[in-house]
Scaffold this active site. Structure first.
Site, PDB file in Angstrom:
ATOM      1  N   PRO A  10       0.789  -1.231   0.000  1.00 21.68           N
ATOM      2  CA  PRO A  10       0.000   0.000   0.000  1.00 21.68           C
ATOM      3  C   PRO A  10       0.822   1.283   0.000  1.00 21.68           C
ATOM      4  O   PRO A  10       1.819   1.398   0.710  1.00 21.68           O
ATOM      5  CB  PRO A  10      -0.836  -0.105   1.284  1.00 21.68           C
ATOM      6  CG  PRO A  10      -0.140  -1.105   2.125  1.00 21.68           C
ATOM      7  CD  PRO A  10       0.516  -2.061   1.173  1.00 21.68           C
ATOM      8  N   ASN A  74       7.957  -5.810  -0.442  1.00 26.51           N
ATOM      9  CA  ASN A  74       7.832  -4.611   0.381  1.00 26.51           C
ATOM     10  C   ASN A  74       6.349  -4.475   0.692  1.00 26.51           C
ATOM     11  O   ASN A  74       5.578  -3.972  -0.127  1.00 26.51           O
ATOM     12  CB  ASN A  74       8.349  -3.357  -0.330  1.00 26.51           C
ATOM     13  CG  ASN A  74       8.317  -2.144   0.597  1.00 26.51           C
ATOM     14  OD1 ASN A  74       7.700  -2.188   1.663  1.00 26.51           O
ATOM     15  ND2 ASN A  74       8.963  -1.064   0.196  1.00 26.51           N
ATOM     16  N   ALA A  77       2.927  -0.720   4.984  1.00 24.39           N
ATOM     17  CA  ALA A  77       2.416  -0.710   6.360  1.00 24.39           C
ATOM     18  C   ALA A  77       1.841  -2.064   6.777  1.00 24.39           C
ATOM     19  O   ALA A  77       1.779  -2.365   7.983  1.00 24.39           O
ATOM     20  CB  ALA A  77       1.363   0.381   6.503  1.00 24.39           C
ATOM     21  N   HIS A  80       3.578  -4.410   9.341  1.00 23.50           N
ATOM     22  CA  HIS A  80       3.479  -4.280  10.796  1.00 23.50           C
ATOM     23  C   HIS A  80       2.149  -4.767  11.355  1.00 23.50           C
ATOM     24  O   HIS A  80       1.934  -4.704  12.563  1.00 23.50           O
ATOM     25  CB  HIS A  80       3.708  -2.807  11.184  1.00 23.50           C
ATOM     26  CG  HIS A  80       4.822  -2.155  10.420  1.00 23.50           C
ATOM     27  ND1 HIS A  80       6.132  -2.596  10.494  1.00 23.50           N
ATOM     28  CD2 HIS A  80       4.833  -1.132   9.515  1.00 23.50           C
ATOM     29  CE1 HIS A  80       6.889  -1.855   9.688  1.00 23.50           C
ATOM     30  NE2 HIS A  80       6.129  -0.963   9.082  1.00 23.50           N
ATOM     31  N   ASP A  87       0.909 -15.507   6.818  1.00 23.63           N
ATOM     32  CA  ASP A  87       0.403 -16.855   6.538  1.00 23.63           C
ATOM     33  C   ASP A  87       0.516 -17.191   5.052  1.00 23.63           C
ATOM     34  O   ASP A  87       0.812 -18.330   4.691  1.00 23.63           O
ATOM     35  CB  ASP A  87      -1.055 -16.988   6.992  1.00 23.63           C
ATOM     36  CG  ASP A  87      -1.184 -17.068   8.508  1.00 23.63           C
ATOM     37  OD1 ASP A  87      -0.155 -17.262   9.191  1.00 23.63           O
ATOM     38  OD2 ASP A  87      -2.320 -16.932   9.013  1.00 23.63           O
ATOM     39  N   LEU A 101      12.389   0.484   1.952  1.00 23.47           N
ATOM     40  CA  LEU A 101      13.224   1.610   1.531  1.00 23.47           C
ATOM     41  C   LEU A 101      13.900   2.252   2.741  1.00 23.47           C
ATOM     42  O   LEU A 101      15.093   2.567   2.711  1.00 23.47           O
ATOM     43  CB  LEU A 101      12.346   2.654   0.840  1.00 23.47           C
ATOM     44  CG  LEU A 101      11.734   2.216  -0.498  1.00 23.47           C
ATOM     45  CD1 LEU A 101      10.442   2.952  -0.757  1.00 23.47           C
ATOM     46  CD2 LEU A 101      12.726   2.418  -1.621  1.00 23.47           C
ATOM     47  N   SER A 102      13.113   2.451   3.785  1.00 23.35           N
ATOM     48  CA  SER A 102      13.623   3.119   4.985  1.00 23.35           C
ATOM     49  C   SER A 102      14.098   2.076   5.999  1.00 23.35           C
ATOM     50  O   SER A 102      13.744   0.893   5.896  1.00 23.35           O
ATOM     51  CB  SER A 102      12.516   3.980   5.606  1.00 23.35           C
ATOM     52  OG  SER A 102      11.417   3.170   6.005  1.00 23.35           O
ATOM     53  N   ARG A 107      13.002   3.957  13.028  1.00 17.29           N
ATOM     54  CA  ARG A 107      11.826   4.827  12.958  1.00 17.29           C
ATOM     55  C   ARG A 107      10.912   4.580  14.172  1.00 17.29           C
ATOM     56  O   ARG A 107      11.368   4.091  15.202  1.00 17.29           O
ATOM     57  CB  ARG A 107      11.116   4.605  11.614  1.00 17.29           C
ATOM     58  CG  ARG A 107      12.015   4.962  10.412  1.00 17.29           C
ATOM     59  CD  ARG A 107      11.283   4.829   9.105  1.00 17.29           C
ATOM     60  NE  ARG A 107      10.190   5.781   9.013  1.00 17.29           N
ATOM     61  CZ  ARG A 107       9.220   5.709   8.085  1.00 17.29           C
ATOM     62  NH1 ARG A 107       9.246   4.748   7.180  1.00 17.29           N
ATOM     63  NH2 ARG A 107       8.252   6.605   8.059  1.00 17.29           N
ATOM     64  N   ARG A 111       6.926   0.491  13.874  1.00 17.81           N
ATOM     65  CA  ARG A 111       7.508  -0.047  12.636  1.00 17.81           C
ATOM     66  C   ARG A 111       8.593  -1.099  12.918  1.00 17.81           C
ATOM     67  O   ARG A 111       9.110  -1.735  12.008  1.00 17.81           O
ATOM     68  CB  ARG A 111       8.098   1.077  11.776  1.00 17.81           C
ATOM     69  CG  ARG A 111       7.074   2.038  11.244  1.00 17.81           C
ATOM     70  CD  ARG A 111       7.694   3.037  10.274  1.00 17.81           C
ATOM     71  NE  ARG A 111       6.912   4.252  10.203  1.00 17.81           N
ATOM     72  CZ  ARG A 111       5.855   4.427   9.405  1.00 17.81           C
ATOM     73  NH1 ARG A 111       5.468   3.470   8.594  1.00 17.81           N
ATOM     74  NH2 ARG A 111       5.189   5.565   9.405  1.00 17.81           N
TER      75      ARG A 111
HETATM   76  O1  CA2 Z   1      10.336   1.876   4.099  1.00 14.11           O
HETATM   77  C1  CA2 Z   1       9.496   1.195   3.485  1.00 14.11           C
HETATM   78  O2  CA2 Z   1       9.684   0.728   2.361  1.00 14.11           O
HETATM   79  C2  CA2 Z   1       8.113   0.969   4.124  1.00 14.11           C
HETATM   80  O3  CA2 Z   1       7.681  -0.337   3.776  1.00 14.11           O
HETATM   81  C3  CA2 Z   1       7.195   2.016   3.522  1.00 14.11           C
HETATM   82  C4  CA2 Z   1       5.805   2.004   4.149  1.00 14.11           C
HETATM   83  C5  CA2 Z   1       5.893   2.069   5.652  1.00 14.11           C
HETATM   84  O4  CA2 Z   1       4.589   1.953   6.227  1.00 14.11           O
HETATM   85  C6  CA2 Z   1       6.783   0.982   6.233  1.00 14.11           C
HETATM   86  O5  CA2 Z   1       6.839   1.136   7.622  1.00 14.11           O
HETATM   87  C7  CA2 Z   1       8.168   1.067   5.641  1.00 14.11           C
HETATM   88  C8  CA2 Z   1       4.985   3.208   3.677  1.00 14.11           C
HETATM   89  C9  CA2 Z   1       4.943   3.396   2.211  1.00 14.11           C
HETATM   90  C10 CA2 Z   1       4.269   4.700   1.945  1.00 14.11           C
HETATM   91  O6  CA2 Z   1       4.825   5.236   0.778  1.00 14.11           O
HETATM   92  C11 CA2 Z   1       4.540   6.524   0.489  1.00 14.11           C
HETATM   93  C12 CA2 Z   1       5.179   7.024  -0.602  1.00 14.11           C
HETATM   94  C13 CA2 Z   1       4.967   8.327  -0.960  1.00 14.11           C
HETATM   95  C14 CA2 Z   1       4.096   9.120  -0.238  1.00 14.11           C
HETATM   96  C15 CA2 Z   1       3.464   8.598   0.856  1.00 14.11           C
HETATM   97  C16 CA2 Z   1       3.699   7.281   1.218  1.00 14.11           C
END
Ligand code: CA2
Length: 147
Positions: A10, A74, A77, A80, A87, A101-102, A107, A111
């Protein structure tokens, strides 16, 4: 030829448009192009999918049976929160590399918990878009093909 599914969850369709201070300015389309270029260089096949819906991600994982040898996930959200994705990964017996990515561990505390980690062969996080490249290498290495 090894075949990998690159599955993004998402909001990752918004990459490069918002929250660039956290996720950078590379779009998902650019990341997917990079994955396809990487696949060519490595002599493997890559299919990229993104969905904002948990059930669609579960179905994509099910559909990977007998098609793909590895999954780079990936889960955004859902990482978490989603027992369903955990499953699904367990049920298909396809090795999965968890990717972010992060650096989720640097964080917010919510997370730090990943439902994917216990069923993944490993986790790559904190390297931005380069992480996809690293994850493909890691998966091919896990599958026994040197790149
Ligand atoms: O760091 C990652 O790749 C995450 O999977 C990104 C998720 C976050 O909930 C995870 O904790 C870590 C969020 C992706 C949201 O991506 C956006 C991109 C542009 C603008 C807003 C959200």
């Amino acid at each position: 030829m090894q075949s990998l599914l690159i599955l993004n969850g998402p909001n990752l369709n918004l990459l490069g448009t918002r929250q660039t201070e956290v996720y950078g300015d590379t779009t998902l389309a650019a990341i997917e192009t990079m994955c396809l270029t990487k696949a060519k260089a490595c002599g493997c096949n890559v299919t990229c999918l993104q969905s904002n819906h948990e059930g669609e991600l579960v179905e994509a994982i099910h559909a990977a049976r007998d098609v793909h040898d590895g999954i780079v996930l990936n889960a955004g959200a859902y990482t978490h929160t989603s027992v369903a994705l955990m499953d699904a990964i367990s049920s298909v017996s396809i090795p999965c590399v968890e990717l972010h990515l992060s650096n989720i561990h640097a964080r917010e505390e919510f997370r730090h918990k990943s439902f994917i980690a216990p069923v993944a062969v490993g986790q790559i996080c904190g390297f931005g878009p380069k992480g996809y490249d690293l994850a493909i290498d890691a998966m091919l290495s896990y599958l026994g093909q040197s790149t």
